[in-house]
Design a protein around this motif. Sequence first.
Motif, short mmCIF file in Angstrom:
data_model
loop_
_atom_site.label_atom_id
_atom_site.label_comp_id
_atom_site.label_asym_id
_atom_site.label_seq_id
_atom_site.Cartn_x
_atom_site.Cartn_y
_atom_site.Cartn_z
N ALA A 244 -20.69 27.68 24.93
CA ALA A 244 -20.17 28.97 25.38
C ALA A 244 -19.36 28.79 26.66
CB ALA A 244 -21.31 29.97 25.60
N ARG A 245 -19.87 27.97 27.59
CA ARG A 245 -19.11 27.71 28.83
C ARG A 245 -17.79 27.02 28.52
NH1 ARG A 245 -24.22 27.11 30.87
NH2 ARG A 245 -24.34 24.90 30.39
N GLU A 246 -17.82 26.09 27.59
CA GLU A 246 -16.61 25.38 27.18
C GLU A 246 -15.59 26.37 26.59
OE1 GLU A 246 -15.41 22.20 23.75
OE2 GLU A 246 -17.28 21.82 24.83
N MET A 247 -16.07 27.29 25.77
CA MET A 247 -15.15 28.31 25.21
C MET A 247 -14.55 29.15 26.33
SD MET A 247 -16.66 29.58 21.53
CE MET A 247 -18.25 30.16 22.11
N GLY A 248 -15.36 29.48 27.34
CA GLY A 248 -14.85 30.23 28.48
C GLY A 248 -13.76 29.47 29.21
N GLU A 249 -13.98 28.19 29.44
CA GLU A 249 -12.96 27.35 30.10
C GLU A 249 -11.70 27.28 29.25
OE1 GLU A 249 -15.08 23.69 30.70
OE2 GLU A 249 -16.45 24.62 32.15
N ASN A 250 -11.87 27.12 27.94
CA ASN A 250 -10.72 27.09 27.03
C ASN A 250 -9.96 28.42 27.07
OD1 ASN A 250 -11.46 24.53 26.18
ND2 ASN A 250 -12.46 25.25 24.31
N TYR B 269 -9.55 34.99 30.93
CA TYR B 269 -9.06 34.58 32.23
C TYR B 269 -10.22 34.36 33.20
CZ TYR B 269 -6.35 34.14 36.47
OH TYR B 269 -5.81 33.65 37.64
N SER B 270 -11.28 35.15 33.03
CA SER B 270 -12.47 35.02 33.87
C SER B 270 -13.42 33.94 33.37
CB SER B 270 -13.20 36.36 33.93
OG SER B 270 -12.38 37.33 34.52
N GLN B 271 -12.97 33.16 32.41
CA GLN B 271 -13.72 32.05 31.83
C GLN B 271 -15.00 32.50 31.13
OE1 GLN B 271 -13.94 28.44 34.18
NE2 GLN B 271 -12.30 29.18 35.50
N ARG B 272 -14.91 33.64 30.45
CA ARG B 272 -16.04 34.13 29.67
C ARG B 272 -15.66 34.08 28.19
NH1 ARG B 272 -17.94 32.66 33.39
NH2 ARG B 272 -18.67 33.80 35.18
N GLU C 121 -14.12 30.05 17.68
CA GLU C 121 -14.90 28.87 18.02
C GLU C 121 -14.21 27.95 19.03
OE1 GLU C 121 -16.25 27.09 14.33
OE2 GLU C 121 -17.86 28.58 14.18
N ALA C 122 -13.14 28.45 19.66
CA ALA C 122 -12.47 27.68 20.72
C ALA C 122 -12.49 28.46 22.04
CB ALA C 122 -11.05 27.34 20.33
N THR C 123 -12.20 29.78 21.97
CA THR C 123 -12.24 30.63 23.17
C THR C 123 -13.26 31.76 23.01
OG1 THR C 123 -10.47 32.11 22.43
CG2 THR C 123 -9.82 30.15 23.69
N GLY C 124 -13.87 31.81 21.85
CA GLY C 124 -14.85 32.85 21.55
C GLY C 124 -15.14 32.86 20.07
N LEU C 125 -15.72 33.94 19.62
CA LEU C 125 -16.06 34.08 18.21
C LEU C 125 -15.47 35.37 17.67
CD1 LEU C 125 -19.85 33.09 18.36
CD2 LEU C 125 -17.92 31.65 17.65
N LEU C 126 -14.89 35.27 16.48
CA LEU C 126 -14.40 36.45 15.76
C LEU C 126 -15.37 36.70 14.62
CD1 LEU C 126 -10.61 35.53 15.69
CD2 LEU C 126 -11.72 37.25 17.13
N MET D 162 -24.11 31.72 20.80
CA MET D 162 -23.67 31.37 22.15
C MET D 162 -24.86 31.15 23.09
SD MET D 162 -20.16 33.37 23.02
CE MET D 162 -20.23 34.91 22.14
N LEU D 163 -25.89 31.98 22.97
CA LEU D 163 -27.06 31.84 23.84
C LEU D 163 -27.84 30.57 23.54
CD1 LEU D 163 -28.22 35.55 23.92
CD2 LEU D 163 -27.48 34.20 25.90
N ARG D 164 -27.82 30.14 22.30
CA ARG D 164 -28.55 28.92 21.93
C ARG D 164 -27.78 27.66 22.33
NH1 ARG D 164 -30.67 31.22 16.22
NH2 ARG D 164 -32.61 32.09 17.01
N ASN D 165 -26.48 27.80 22.53
CA ASN D 165 -25.67 26.65 22.93
C ASN D 165 -24.79 27.07 24.11
OD1 ASN D 165 -24.11 24.37 23.19
ND2 ASN D 165 -23.77 24.12 21.00
N ARG D 166 -25.42 27.19 25.26
CA ARG D 166 -24.73 27.71 26.45
C ARG D 166 -23.62 26.79 26.94
NH1 ARG D 166 -28.44 31.82 29.47
NH2 ARG D 166 -29.75 32.44 27.74
#
Length: 161
Positions: A130-136, A83-86, A103-108, A123-127
């Motif tokens: 990561a932001r896109e996953m947070g928005e999703n 909800y906080s877009q993280r 790989e859509a809202t985070g990583l399992l 995530m750090l290498r492709n920020r």
Amino acid sequence: FPKEEFQSLRLIIAGGYDPRVVENVEYKKELEELSTSLDVSDQVVFKASFSDQERSLMLSHGFAVIYTPSNEHFGIVPVEAMYSQRPVLACNSGGPTESVLHEATGLLCEASEEHFASGMRRMLRNRSWAREMGENGRKRVQEKFSLDAFSQRLHEIITSL
């Protein structure tokens, strides 16, 4: 990972601590000693308890949320993070498998240090990813876990009876 960039990172270990529980006290001490032995104690912050305002601040300023319990019940932490877009990095077991889309809202990942480290590196290498996953994640919470979504689903179930 470049040393200069790594040194700019901070890990906040927050919540889940009760000083009355011997295992909590021992584990916190073990983690503090480990951070010292690895020479990263300046980068690790232990936040045993916090207010709602502090939680909101951590979620709004953090890069991602790492949720380490394995075989945990549903759990609100991943939902709050999304909800906080993280983006969320969580074990591929229990509740997170219902809330986090890999790989859509985070990583399992598997419940190991190596897998969590690998996930954070990705995530750090492709920020931007990561932001896109947070928005999703925010969209997913609104669509699946909001009061409106719950009400709509309950209405569907009742009218189907």
